[in-house]
Design a protein around this motif. Structure first.
Motif, mmCIF file in Angstrom:
data_model
loop_
_atom_site.group_PDB
_atom_site.id
_atom_site.type_symbol
_atom_site.label_atom_id
_atom_site.label_comp_id
_atom_site.label_asym_id
_atom_site.label_seq_id
_atom_site.Cartn_x
_atom_site.Cartn_y
_atom_site.Cartn_z
ATOM 1 N N ARG A 194 0.831 -1.182 0.000
ATOM 2 C CA ARG A 194 0.000 0.000 0.000
ATOM 3 C C ARG A 194 0.880 1.250 0.000
ATOM 4 N N VAL A 229 -11.598 8.843 0.095
ATOM 5 C CA VAL A 229 -11.858 7.407 -0.043
ATOM 6 C C VAL A 229 -13.104 7.178 -0.896
ATOM 7 N N GLN A 282 -13.071 5.094 -4.406
ATOM 8 C CA GLN A 282 -13.861 3.874 -4.531
ATOM 9 C C GLN A 282 -14.897 4.006 -5.632
ATOM 10 N N SER A 333 -9.309 0.707 -4.971
ATOM 11 C CA SER A 333 -9.364 0.279 -3.573
ATOM 12 C C SER A 333 -8.570 1.263 -2.711
ATOM 13 N N SER A 380 -8.178 3.018 1.427
ATOM 14 C CA SER A 380 -8.482 2.858 2.850
ATOM 15 C C SER A 380 -7.880 4.025 3.617
ATOM 16 N N LYS A 381 -8.516 4.367 4.741
ATOM 17 C CA LYS A 381 -8.011 5.445 5.585
ATOM 18 C C LYS A 381 -7.442 4.855 6.867
ATOM 19 N N LYS A 382 -6.521 5.604 7.472
ATOM 20 C CA LYS A 382 -5.854 5.124 8.684
ATOM 21 C C LYS A 382 -5.626 6.305 9.615
#
Length: 250
Positions: free
Chosen positions: A26, A42, A46, A51, A53-55
């Motif tokens: 990633r 995001v 999408q 694809s 993703s958040k963190k």
């Protein structure tokens, strides 16, 4: 093909797959975002079949990551959508008291900058606007002259395809005119340009197969197929030669 050869092929395929997975990963697209900004990014990615993703990171900030192979396309999609949105400064931030007292010239320059930022923020809130800039030219009053130099403004707007905002030019000019004292309607110019074309959803899906993971899996499957097929082809070839040698000549 013997059992030992089958095991050797299986081990080789497993090794190639592990190497492929190790090479993939990633990659962060943007960091130090508010959660609302991360959610918006995001959602846009999408929607483009990427694809994402958040963190959560330190101090309530967030980062967004995608597959390494999707990184270039992700940047393109976000540029088209104008994400992350520009962080405009407010008048309160511009005139926050720091250090020594500013001179009248500095105060005037800060006022122009603050008004430009506030107006840019307001215009960017219009649906379909990707980027907005407002440039103000407000001459400083001359105490030795009775004539006032006229103010002027230039507005730059970049909008997304599908949102033809050219009909909103008059409303934007009125907004700027009524926000700046002494500015007349005919002294405001508005320039609008469309952003890039939206990426084709089908092309985006196909582009996903060019990621390192997908390419590695295809390579592993191709190598495995060749390794399994080669011994069979060799046995058939040897059997054909043996029959040719044993058949009597006519």
């Amino acid at each position: 093909m013997g059992l030992a050869n089958h095991r050797w092929v299986a081990r080789l395929i497993g090794l190639l797959l592990l190497v492929t997975l190790a090479a993939c990963g990633r990659q962060e697209v943007y960091g130090r975002l508010a959660e609302s900004e991360a959610n918006e990014i995001v959602a846009a990615l999408q929607q483009a079949n990427i694809s994402a993703s958040k963190k959560a990171v330190d101090d309530g900030e967030w980062s967004v990551a995608v597959d390494a192979g999707d990184f270039p396309n992700a940047i393109k999609v976000l540029k088209i959508h104008g994400l992350p949105r520009e962080d405009f400064a407010s008048l309160g931030e511009v005139f926050e008291k720091k250090g020594f007292v500013s001179s009248p010239v500095e105060e005037h320059a800060r006022l122009i900058y603050g008004l430009s930022q506030e107006l840019g923020r307001t215009v960017s809130e219009i649906d379909g606007v990707v980027q907005a800039r407002v440039h103000l030219a407000i001459p400083e009053p001359d105490p030795l002259s009775d004539k006032l130099k006229p103010s002027s403004a230039a507005v730059f707007v970049k909008y997304r395809p599908g949102y033809d905002l050219r009909s909103e030019a008059g409303a934007i000019k009125s907004l700027v005119t009524n926000s700046v004292e002494g500015l007349s309607y005919d002294r405001v110019s508005v320039v609008m340009v469309p952003s890039q074309a939206e990426p084709d959803s089908q092309a985006t899906v196909i582009a996903g197969f060019s990621s390192p993971l997908a390419a590695g899996i295809l390579a592993v499957l191709g190598v495995g197929g060749l390794l399994f097929a080669f011994p069979i082809f060799r046995r058939r070839s040897q059997g054909s030669k043996s029959r040719d040698l044993t058949e009597p000549a006519e």
